[in-house]
Motif scaffolding. Structure first.
Motif, PDB file in Angstrom:
ATOM      1  N   LYS A 157     -37.525 -20.413 -18.907  1.00  0.00           N
ATOM      2  CA  LYS A 157     -36.812 -21.626 -19.308  1.00  0.00           C
ATOM      3  C   LYS A 157     -36.920 -22.702 -18.231  1.00  0.00           C
ATOM      4  CE  LYS A 157     -32.323 -23.075 -21.176  1.00  0.00           C
ATOM      5  NZ  LYS A 157     -32.846 -23.394 -22.520  1.00  0.00           N
ATOM      6  N   TRP A 158     -36.837 -22.291 -16.959  1.00  0.00           N
ATOM      7  CA  TRP A 158     -36.926 -23.252 -15.866  1.00  0.00           C
ATOM      8  C   TRP A 158     -38.348 -23.807 -15.738  1.00  0.00           C
ATOM      9  CZ3 TRP A 158     -34.672 -26.612 -13.029  1.00  0.00           C
ATOM     10  CH2 TRP A 158     -35.278 -27.072 -11.860  1.00  0.00           C
ATOM     11  N   ARG A 195     -40.534 -24.155 -18.110  1.00  0.00           N
ATOM     12  CA  ARG A 195     -40.762 -25.114 -19.189  1.00  0.00           C
ATOM     13  C   ARG A 195     -40.106 -26.453 -18.868  1.00  0.00           C
ATOM     14  NH1 ARG A 195     -42.573 -26.079 -24.272  1.00  0.00           N
ATOM     15  NH2 ARG A 195     -44.317 -24.966 -23.306  1.00  0.00           N
ATOM     16  N   GLU A 196     -38.906 -26.407 -18.287  1.00  0.00           N
ATOM     17  CA  GLU A 196     -38.239 -27.646 -17.882  1.00  0.00           C
ATOM     18  C   GLU A 196     -39.075 -28.378 -16.841  1.00  0.00           C
ATOM     19  OE1 GLU A 196     -34.708 -30.301 -17.374  1.00  0.00           O
ATOM     20  OE2 GLU A 196     -35.438 -28.967 -18.948  1.00  0.00           O
ATOM     21  N   ARG A 245     -29.554 -34.073 -13.275  1.00  0.00           N
ATOM     22  CA  ARG A 245     -30.369 -33.264 -14.177  1.00  0.00           C
ATOM     23  C   ARG A 245     -30.314 -31.795 -13.778  1.00  0.00           C
ATOM     24  NH1 ARG A 245     -35.361 -31.131 -14.516  1.00  0.00           N
ATOM     25  NH2 ARG A 245     -35.938 -31.858 -12.449  1.00  0.00           N
ATOM     26  N   PHE A 283     -28.829 -28.738 -16.061  1.00  0.00           N
ATOM     27  CA  PHE A 283     -29.645 -27.593 -16.467  1.00  0.00           C
ATOM     28  C   PHE A 283     -28.861 -26.298 -16.325  1.00  0.00           C
ATOM     29  CE2 PHE A 283     -32.546 -24.102 -15.556  1.00  0.00           C
ATOM     30  CZ  PHE A 283     -33.433 -24.199 -16.618  1.00  0.00           C
ATOM     31  N   GLN A 310     -32.461 -28.223 -24.674  1.00  0.00           N
ATOM     32  CA  GLN A 310     -32.586 -28.560 -23.268  1.00  0.00           C
ATOM     33  C   GLN A 310     -33.828 -29.418 -23.038  1.00  0.00           C
ATOM     34  OE1 GLN A 310     -30.224 -27.374 -21.133  1.00  0.00           O
ATOM     35  NE2 GLN A 310     -31.026 -28.574 -19.421  1.00  0.00           N
ATOM     36  N   GLY A 311     -33.630 -30.579 -22.416  1.00  0.00           N
ATOM     37  CA  GLY A 311     -34.748 -31.473 -22.142  1.00  0.00           C
ATOM     38  C   GLY A 311     -34.999 -32.490 -23.233  1.00  0.00           C
TER      39      GLY A 311
END
Length: 257
Positions: free
Chosen positions: A95-96, A98-99, A159, A163, A191-192
């Protein structure tokens, strides 16, 4: 690996990260078909064929984590199973990453446009623009650097906090210049991709009815895929620009313009 990564995440003190987002799985279940008021035999099943996962090496049909890693289920936009180093085995780290990919890709898209437009306008190579005597510089380097560090540091810190703790920044004290915190709230739940009246004023991924933003899931999914593809191309383009700059060349010069 799982125990080590969990310990690291627990050390950060973030329950949001340690939980991760569960991957969606396809489940087949018996469905009772009603015909004329009678219930059919429960032994009959309706089987729905899942769409084949797209691969970054379509010519290779062999399995394995190099071509078809088991921790990538195709739920992420632009997921073609590319993770040869196994960085996304842990759902929280995936997930991180991809962010990070999304943010870097957005900056790269802005940078590519700025490089082309800036050189076409001034004739100065992008890697020499800051040192050129004829460059437009209303501020000193120190003032520009300090302002950028202050503003960018503040925005990036918000940001970062959002997150780990979603929706924590959509409050009045976190957006002092806004009359309402709803302008900075996450209207899509993704998210994002905050959407809303502030981040999607043209309604590309939703509509605004009676002052309320209503996201459109189908449009949002299509735009997410288009954005990540353009972001990846822009990041590759920036890498090429760096190699060209090391040889004293510019993108426009390489194109003969």
């Amino acid at each position: 690996m799982a125990a080590t990564s969990t310990a690291v995440l627990n050390g950060l003190g973030s329950p949001f990260l340690t939980g991760g987002k569960k991957s969606q799985t396809l489940l087949s279940a018996p469905i009772a078909a009603r015909v004329g008021g009678a219930v059919a035999s429960p032994k009959r099943f309706i089987v729905v064929a899942a769409a084949p996962k797209k691969s970054w090496l379509p010519g290779v049909r062999g399995g394995g984590n190099l071509v078809d890693p088991e921790w990538l289920d195709g739920s992420l936009p632009g997921d073609y199973g590319f993770d040869p180093l196994g960085l996304g085995k842990d759902p929280a780290f995936l997930k991180w990453y991809r962010e990070a990919e999304l943010i870097h890709g957005r900056w790269a898209m802005v940078a590519v446009v700025g490089i082309f437009v800036g050189q076409a306008w001034s004739g100065i190579p992008w890697f020499e623009a800051g040192a050129d005597p004829g460059a437009l510089a209303p501020f000193s380097f120190g003032t520009l650097l300090g302002t950028q560090l202050l503003l960018m540091g503040w925005v990036e810190s918000k940001r970062w906090v959002d997150f780990f703790n979603p929706e924590s920044q959509s409050v009045e004290w976190a957006t002092p210049w806004s009359r309402t915190a709803e302008n900075f709230a996450n209207a899509t739940g993704e998210q994002g991709y905050p959407g809303g009246k502030f981040f999607d004023p043209l309604g590309l991924a939703g509509t605004i009815k009676n002052g309320v933003y209503i996201p459109d899931t189908e449009k949002l999914e299509r735009l997410k895929l288009a954005e990540i593809k353009h972001a990846r191309i822009a990041m590759v383009a920036m890498l090429i620009f760096y190699f060209e700059a090391g040889q004293g060349k510019t993108p426009l010069g390489a194109l003969g313009l």
